[in-house]
Scaffold this motif. Structure first.
Motif, PDB file in Angstrom:
ATOM      1  N   MET A 176      -9.000   5.746   2.381  1.00 22.53           N
ATOM      2  CA  MET A 176      -8.945   4.583   3.257  1.00 22.53           C
ATOM      3  C   MET A 176      -9.611   4.899   4.601  1.00 22.53           C
ATOM      4  O   MET A 176     -10.383   4.092   5.130  1.00 22.53           O
ATOM      5  CB  MET A 176      -7.499   4.143   3.489  1.00 22.53           C
ATOM      6  CG  MET A 176      -6.842   3.493   2.299  1.00 22.53           C
ATOM      7  SD  MET A 176      -5.132   2.988   2.639  1.00 22.53           S
ATOM      8  CE  MET A 176      -5.398   1.721   3.892  1.00 22.53           C
TER       9      MET A 176
ATOM     10  N   TRP B 199      -5.303  -5.348  -1.022  1.00 23.94           N
ATOM     11  CA  TRP B 199      -4.343  -5.159   0.078  1.00 23.94           C
ATOM     12  C   TRP B 199      -4.708  -3.958   0.934  1.00 23.94           C
ATOM     13  O   TRP B 199      -4.671  -4.031   2.171  1.00 23.94           O
ATOM     14  CB  TRP B 199      -2.930  -5.038  -0.463  1.00 23.94           C
ATOM     15  CG  TRP B 199      -2.438  -6.288  -1.102  1.00 23.94           C
ATOM     16  CD1 TRP B 199      -2.165  -6.504  -2.423  1.00 23.94           C
ATOM     17  CD2 TRP B 199      -2.182  -7.543  -0.446  1.00 23.94           C
ATOM     18  NE1 TRP B 199      -1.751  -7.805  -2.622  1.00 23.94           N
ATOM     19  CE2 TRP B 199      -1.755  -8.458  -1.432  1.00 23.94           C
ATOM     20  CE3 TRP B 199      -2.278  -7.977   0.882  1.00 23.94           C
ATOM     21  CZ2 TRP B 199      -1.416  -9.782  -1.141  1.00 23.94           C
ATOM     22  CZ3 TRP B 199      -1.964  -9.288   1.177  1.00 23.94           C
ATOM     23  CH2 TRP B 199      -1.533 -10.177   0.181  1.00 23.94           C
ATOM     24  N   ALA B 200      -5.082  -2.861   0.297  1.00 25.29           N
ATOM     25  CA  ALA B 200      -5.562  -1.711   1.073  1.00 25.29           C
ATOM     26  C   ALA B 200      -6.870  -2.060   1.772  1.00 25.29           C
ATOM     27  O   ALA B 200      -7.112  -1.645   2.905  1.00 25.29           O
ATOM     28  CB  ALA B 200      -5.762  -0.502   0.156  1.00 25.29           C
TER      29      ALA B 200
ATOM     30  N   THR C 209       0.826  -1.207   0.000  1.00 26.87           N
ATOM     31  CA  THR C 209       0.000   0.000   0.000  1.00 26.87           C
ATOM     32  C   THR C 209       0.859   1.255   0.000  1.00 26.87           C
ATOM     33  O   THR C 209       0.544   2.244  -0.678  1.00 26.87           O
ATOM     34  CB  THR C 209      -0.936  -0.002   1.222  1.00 26.87           C
ATOM     35  OG1 THR C 209      -1.752  -1.176   1.190  1.00 26.87           O
ATOM     36  CG2 THR C 209      -1.835   1.223   1.211  1.00 26.87           C
TER      37      THR C 209
ATOM     38  N   LEU D   4      -0.351   3.359  -3.338  1.00 24.51           N
ATOM     39  CA  LEU D   4      -1.407   4.343  -3.122  1.00 24.51           C
ATOM     40  C   LEU D   4      -0.839   5.751  -3.050  1.00 24.51           C
ATOM     41  O   LEU D   4       0.206   5.987  -2.442  1.00 24.51           O
ATOM     42  CB  LEU D   4      -2.191   4.028  -1.850  1.00 24.51           C
ATOM     43  CG  LEU D   4      -3.025   2.738  -1.859  1.00 24.51           C
ATOM     44  CD1 LEU D   4      -3.926   2.701  -0.646  1.00 24.51           C
ATOM     45  CD2 LEU D   4      -3.846   2.600  -3.130  1.00 24.51           C
TER      46      LEU D   4
END
Length: 212
Positions: free
Chosen positions: A43, A81-82, A31, A35
Motif C-alpha cells: 500500500m 477499499w485498500a 482493510t 490485508l
C-alpha cells in the motif's frame, strides 16, 4: 479533475465529506481484517508510485494537460477499499502541501477519484478478466479498459457535482468533462496495462485479484 475551492456549493461539499468519511472508516475496518503483512507495505509503495506518477503531466487537446490517476491500478492490485485509502493519502497530501484541489472540496475529490474511480476500475477489470477466462491478454486488456473507465466515470460524477452546485450547466459540463477525460482515460488505460504487464513478468504473486 481536482476540484478547487469555490467550485462546489456548501451542501455538495458537505455531502462529499460525509460520504468520503463513511467510506474511509469502513475501508480502514475492512482493510485491517483482510490485508496481510505482505499487502500493507505494498500500500505504501503504491501510494508513493501513484503520487510520483501524478506529478508528470502529458499534453491533451486544446492546450489542456492530464496526468495518471492510479485509482484503478490500486484497486486491481489490493482491492477497492485498500485502493480508497491509498488514494485518500495521495489526494490529502496533494491538497494540503501542493494546493492541488481545495480543502473544502477534498471530500468530493475523494468521492470522485478514490471511490468512483476505484470501484469502477475494480469491477471493470474483474468483469473483463472473468469474461476472458483469466488469460494474460484478457487481464491486460481489462486493465486498460478499467483505467479508462475509471477516469471517465469520475469525470461524469464531477460534472454532475458542478451542475448541482450551480457552477456550470450539466449540458456544458458533461460533454466538456467527458470529452477531455476520455483522452486522459486512454493514457490512463495504457499506463495501467503497462504496469500490469511488468508485474506479470516480474511479480505474478501481486496479481492475485483481491475481493471486496
Amino acid at each position: 479533475m481536482h476540484i478547487p475551492d469555490g467550485f462546489v456549493s456548501a451542501p455538495v461539499a458537505a455531502a462529499g465529506c460525509v460520504v468520503a468519511a463513511g467510506c474511509i472508516a469502513y475501508a480502514v475496518k475492512t482493510t485491517n481484517k483482510k490485508l496481510g503483512e505482505k499487502e500493507v507495505p505494498l500500500m505504501g509503495v503504491l501510494a508513493a508510485f501513484i503520487f510520483a506518477a501524478q506529478m508528470l503531466n502529458f499534453p491533451i487537446a486544446g492546450g489542456t494537460s492530464g496526468h495518471f490517476l492510479g485509482a484503478a491500478l490500486a484497486a486491481i492490485l489490493l482491492g477497492p477499499w485498500a485502493g480508497l485509502l491509498i488514494m485518500t493519502c495521495v489526494l490529502a497530501v496533494q491538497c494540503l502541501i501542493f494546493q492541488d484541489g481545495g480543502l473544502f472540496a477534498l471530500g468530493v475529490n475523494i468521492v470522485n477519484m478514490g471511490i468512483v474511480g476505484g470501484f469502477v476500475g475494480y469491477y471493470a477489470h474483474r468483469g473483463g478478466t472473468f469474461l476472458s477466462g483469466g488469460r494474460k491478454r484478457g487481464i491486460l486488456i481489462s486493465g486498460g479498459l478499467a483505467g479508462c473507465l475509471s477516469i471517465v466515470a469520475a469525470s461524469v460524477v464531477c460534472a454532475v457535482e458542478l451542475a448541482v452546485s450551480g457552477t456550470v450547466p450539466l449540458g456544458v459540463a458533461l460533454p466538456a468533462m467527458v470529452g477531455i477525460h476520455t483522452l486522459i482515460g486512454i493514457a490512463e488505460g495504457v499506463i495501467t496495462a503497462a504496469v500490469l504487464a511488468v508485474l506479470m513478468a516480474t511479480r505474478t504473486d501481486l496479481l492475485g485479484l483481491k475481493k471486496v
